[in-house]
Design a protein around this motif. Structure first.
Motif, short mmCIF file in Angstrom:
data_model
loop_
_atom_site.label_atom_id
_atom_site.label_comp_id
_atom_site.label_asym_id
_atom_site.label_seq_id
_atom_site.Cartn_x
_atom_site.Cartn_y
_atom_site.Cartn_z
N GLY A 140 0.82 -1.21 0.00
CA GLY A 140 0.00 0.00 0.00
C GLY A 140 0.85 1.26 0.00
N PHE A 141 1.85 1.31 0.88
CA PHE A 141 2.70 2.50 0.96
C PHE A 141 3.67 2.59 -0.21
CE2 PHE A 141 1.39 2.66 5.48
CZ PHE A 141 1.04 4.01 5.55
N TYR A 142 4.06 1.45 -0.78
CA TYR A 142 4.92 1.51 -1.97
C TYR A 142 4.20 2.23 -3.11
CZ TYR A 142 7.28 0.11 -6.26
OH TYR A 142 7.90 0.12 -7.49
N GLU A 143 2.95 1.85 -3.35
CA GLU A 143 2.19 2.52 -4.41
C GLU A 143 2.03 4.00 -4.10
OE1 GLU A 143 1.44 1.15 -7.15
OE2 GLU A 143 1.36 -1.01 -6.83
N PHE A 144 1.83 4.32 -2.83
CA PHE A 144 1.67 5.72 -2.45
C PHE A 144 2.96 6.50 -2.65
CE2 PHE A 144 2.37 8.97 0.83
CZ PHE A 144 1.32 9.84 0.55
N PHE A 145 4.08 5.98 -2.12
CA PHE A 145 5.35 6.71 -2.20
C PHE A 145 5.86 6.77 -3.64
CE2 PHE A 145 5.78 5.72 2.44
CZ PHE A 145 5.87 7.04 2.87
N LYS A 146 5.60 5.75 -4.42
CA LYS A 146 6.02 5.78 -5.83
C LYS A 146 5.35 6.94 -6.55
CE LYS A 146 4.62 2.45 -8.61
NZ LYS A 146 4.51 1.15 -9.34
N LYS A 147 4.07 7.13 -6.32
CA LYS A 147 3.35 8.25 -6.92
C LYS A 147 3.79 9.58 -6.31
CE LYS A 147 -0.17 10.09 -9.30
NZ LYS A 147 -0.22 11.48 -8.81
N TYR A 148 3.99 9.59 -5.00
CA TYR A 148 4.36 10.82 -4.28
C TYR A 148 5.70 11.35 -4.78
CZ TYR A 148 5.56 13.85 -0.32
OH TYR A 148 5.94 14.91 0.48
N TYR A 149 6.71 10.47 -4.86
CA TYR A 149 8.03 10.90 -5.30
C TYR A 149 8.03 11.26 -6.79
CZ TYR A 149 9.73 9.13 -0.81
OH TYR A 149 9.94 8.91 0.53
N ASP A 151 5.55 12.65 -8.37
CA ASP A 151 4.94 13.98 -8.45
C ASP A 151 5.93 15.07 -8.02
OD1 ASP A 151 2.59 12.91 -9.36
OD2 ASP A 151 1.57 12.97 -7.42
N ILE A 152 6.78 14.75 -7.05
CA ILE A 152 7.74 15.74 -6.57
C ILE A 152 8.74 16.10 -7.66
CG2 ILE A 152 9.71 16.08 -5.02
CD1 ILE A 152 8.19 14.64 -2.85
N VAL A 153 9.28 15.10 -8.35
CA VAL A 153 10.32 15.37 -9.34
C VAL A 153 9.76 15.72 -10.71
CG1 VAL A 153 11.94 13.86 -8.13
CG2 VAL A 153 10.56 12.92 -9.99
N GLY A 154 8.50 15.42 -10.94
CA GLY A 154 7.89 15.72 -12.22
C GLY A 154 8.02 14.56 -13.21
N PRO A 155 7.18 14.55 -14.24
CA PRO A 155 7.13 13.41 -15.16
C PRO A 155 8.43 13.13 -15.90
CG PRO A 155 5.83 15.25 -15.99
CD PRO A 155 6.19 15.58 -14.58
N GLU A 156 9.17 14.18 -16.27
CA GLU A 156 10.41 13.99 -17.03
C GLU A 156 11.45 13.25 -16.21
OE1 GLU A 156 13.97 16.56 -19.23
OE2 GLU A 156 12.14 17.58 -18.54
N TYR A 157 11.69 13.72 -14.98
CA TYR A 157 12.71 13.09 -14.14
C TYR A 157 12.21 11.76 -13.58
CZ TYR A 157 15.60 17.27 -14.35
OH TYR A 157 16.40 18.29 -14.79
N ALA A 158 10.91 11.66 -13.37
CA ALA A 158 10.36 10.39 -12.88
C ALA A 158 10.58 9.29 -13.89
CB ALA A 158 8.88 10.55 -12.56
N SER A 159 10.47 9.61 -15.19
CA SER A 159 10.71 8.63 -16.24
C SER A 159 12.20 8.35 -16.41
CB SER A 159 10.12 9.14 -17.56
OG SER A 159 10.38 8.25 -18.61
N LYS A 160 12.99 9.39 -16.32
CA LYS A 160 14.43 9.25 -16.52
C LYS A 160 15.10 8.49 -15.39
CE LYS A 160 18.53 12.05 -17.61
NZ LYS A 160 19.04 13.44 -17.82
N TYR A 161 14.64 8.74 -14.17
CA TYR A 161 15.23 8.11 -12.98
C TYR A 161 14.22 7.20 -12.28
CZ TYR A 161 18.66 11.81 -13.76
OH TYR A 161 19.60 12.64 -14.33
N LYS A 162 13.50 6.42 -13.06
CA LYS A 162 12.42 5.60 -12.49
C LYS A 162 12.94 4.57 -11.49
CE LYS A 162 12.22 2.53 -16.57
NZ LYS A 162 13.21 3.29 -17.38
N THR A 163 14.13 4.03 -11.72
CA THR A 163 14.67 3.04 -10.78
C THR A 163 14.90 3.67 -9.42
OG1 THR A 163 15.70 1.77 -12.56
CG2 THR A 163 16.54 1.42 -10.34
#
Length: 360
Positions: A140-149, A151-163
Motif C-alpha cells: 500500500g505505501f509503496y504505491e503511495f510513495f512511488k506516486k508521491y516521489y 509527483d515531486i520530481v515531475g514526469p520527465e525526471y520520474a521517467s528518466k530516474y524511475k529506478t
C-alpha cells in the motif's frame, strides 16, 4: 409464463435498497386471473428488480486504490509466508544451531523425529498475522510513495530516474512495514527455535513480554530494517525493471494486448528473479535477526563472533534462495491477480491502463 420487459428481477429482499431504486414488479396475469394486476398483489410480491446503479470504478491513485493495494499486499505476503513455514523453520534452526541442523535434509529429519509433522508448522499464526500486516503496509505505501516521489520530481525526471523512484518508494514503505512486523517476528523466531517455549502466538507473546519487556519485541527492529529494506528495494526495483524488459524484448506485442494469464506469468517470472537477488542481498541481516531474537541479551557483535563472517553470508543461503525466490514469485502473482479481479492493471511494464469497472 411471460414477464414484462421492465422486470429484471432478483430474489434479494427489497429492504436492502432505497425506495427510489426499486420498480414495482409485474406478476404474470395467469397467476392473478383475468384483468389488470392490482396494487395489493404488487405489494405482496417478493420479486424485485436488481439494483441498476453501476458498480463504482476504482480511480487510480485514489484512497480506494491504495486501500485495494494494501489488501492485495496483505493477502500475498500473509498466505505465502505461512505456506513456507516448514522451510522457514528449518532455515531458522540451521542459523541458530548448525551443529544439530547440519543441512536442509538432515534438518527436516531432526524436526520430524523430535516434533512430528505438526512441528513443521510451529509458529504459523505469528507468521500469518505478522506478514499480513507487513504486506499491507509494504504494498500500500509503496504505491503511495512511488506516486508521491514521482509527483515531486515531475514526469520527465520520474521517467528518466524511475529506478531511483522504485528504490526510494520501496525503502520508505518498508520502514513502516517492519514496525508492524517486528513483534510478530520476535515471537515467531522464539517459538520456532526454542522447543517448549510456547505453542504459538497466544501463549508466546505474553511469555516473551514477561521475559524481555514490551520493548524487547522491538529488539530486532534495526537488524530487521537491515534485512528487509535492502530486500524490499531489490524486490520492487528488480521486479519493475525485469517486467519492463520482458514486455520490451520477449513479448512481441504491447502489455495491454496481452491476456491476463500471460501478464500473470510475466509477474511470476519477474518476481522469481527478484526473489533470488533479494535473498542474497538480505541474507546476512536475516542471520542476525534469527540470532538476536533467539538469545536473550545477545548483541550484533555476539552474532558476528558466533557465526563468523563467512557464516553470516552463507549459512542457510541455498534454502533461503529457494524459499524467497518461490515466495516472491508467488507474491507478485497473488498481488496482481487480486488487482486484476477488482479491475486494476497488473504492476509494471507499462503506464497504468484505464481502470475498468470493478468486478462484483
Amino acid at each position: 409464463m411471460a414477464f414484462s420487459d421492465s422486470s429484471r428481477q432478483s430474489l434479494i429482499p427489497n429492504f436492502l435498497y432505497s425506495s427510489s431504486s426499486i420498480k414495482k414488479p409485474l406478476l404474470p396475469e395467469k397467476m392473478l386471473g383475468a384483468g389488470s394486476i392490482s396494487s395489493s398483489a404488487e405489494q405482496r410480491s417478493f420479486m424485485i428488480p436488481a439494483p441498476s446503479e453501476p458498480i463504482k470504478r476504482i480511480e487510480m491513485f485514489s484512497p480506494r486504490y491504495y486501500a485495494a493495494c494494501a489488501v492485495g499486499g496483505s493477502l500475498c505476503c500473509g498466505l505465502t509466508h505461512m505456506t513456507v513455514t516448514p522451510l522457514d523453520l528449518v532455515k531458522c534452526n540451521m542459523q541458530i544451531d548448525p551443529a544439530k541442523y547440519k543441512s536442509v535434509s538432515s534438518g527436516f529429519g531432526v524436526l520430524l523425529k523430535e516434533q512430528g509433522v505438526k512441528g513443521f508448522f510451529r509458529g504459523w499464526v505469528p507468521t500469518l498475522l505478522g506478514y499480513s500486516a507487513q504486506g499491507a503496509s509494504k504494498y500500500g505505501f509503496y504505491e503511495f510513495f512511488k506516486k508521491y516521489y514521482s509527483d515531486i520530481v515531475g514526469p520527465e525526471y520520474a521517467s528518466k530516474y524511475k529506478t531511483l523512484i522504485y528504490l526510494a518508494g520501496s525503502a520508505s514503505a518498508e520502514v513502516i512495514a517492519d514496525v508492524a512486523l517486528c513483534p510478530f517476528e520476535a515471537v515467531k523466531v522464539r517459538v520456532q527455535t526454542q522447543p517448549g517455549f510456547a505453542r504459538g502466538l497466544a501463549d508466546g507473546l505474553p511469555k516473551f513480554v514477561k521475559s524481555e519487556g514490551p520493548l524487547g519485541l522491538y529488539k530486532g527492529l534495526v537488524p530487521l530494517w537491515g534485512r528487509q529494506i535492502p530486500y524490499t528495494m531489490m524486490k520492487f526495483a528488480t521486479f519493475e525493471n525485469t517486467v519492463e524488459m520482458i514486455y520490451k524484448y520477449a513479448i512481441p506485442r504491447p502489455k495491454d494486448e496481452c491476456s491476463n494469464s500471460l501478464q500473470l506469468g510475466v509477474s511470476f517470472s519477474g518476481g522469481y528473479i527478484a526473489g533470488i537477488l533479494c535473498a542474497i542481498v538480505s541474507h546476512p541481516a536475516d542471520n542476525l535477526v534469527s540470532f538476536l531474537n533467539n538469545s536473550k541479551g545477545a548483541t550484533v557483535g555476539d552474532a558476528v563472533k558466533n557465526l563468523g563472517l563467512w557464516g553470516l553470508f552463507t549459512r542457510g543461503l541455498p534454502l533461503r534462495i529457494l524459499m524467497i525466490g518461490t515466495l516472491t514469485g508467488a507474491q507478485w502473482v497473488i498481488y496482481d491477480a487480486f488487482k486484476v479481479s477488482i479491475g486494476l492493471p497488473t504492476t509494471g511494464g507499462a503506464k497504468p491502463a484505464a481502470v475498468e469497472h470493478a468486478k462484483a
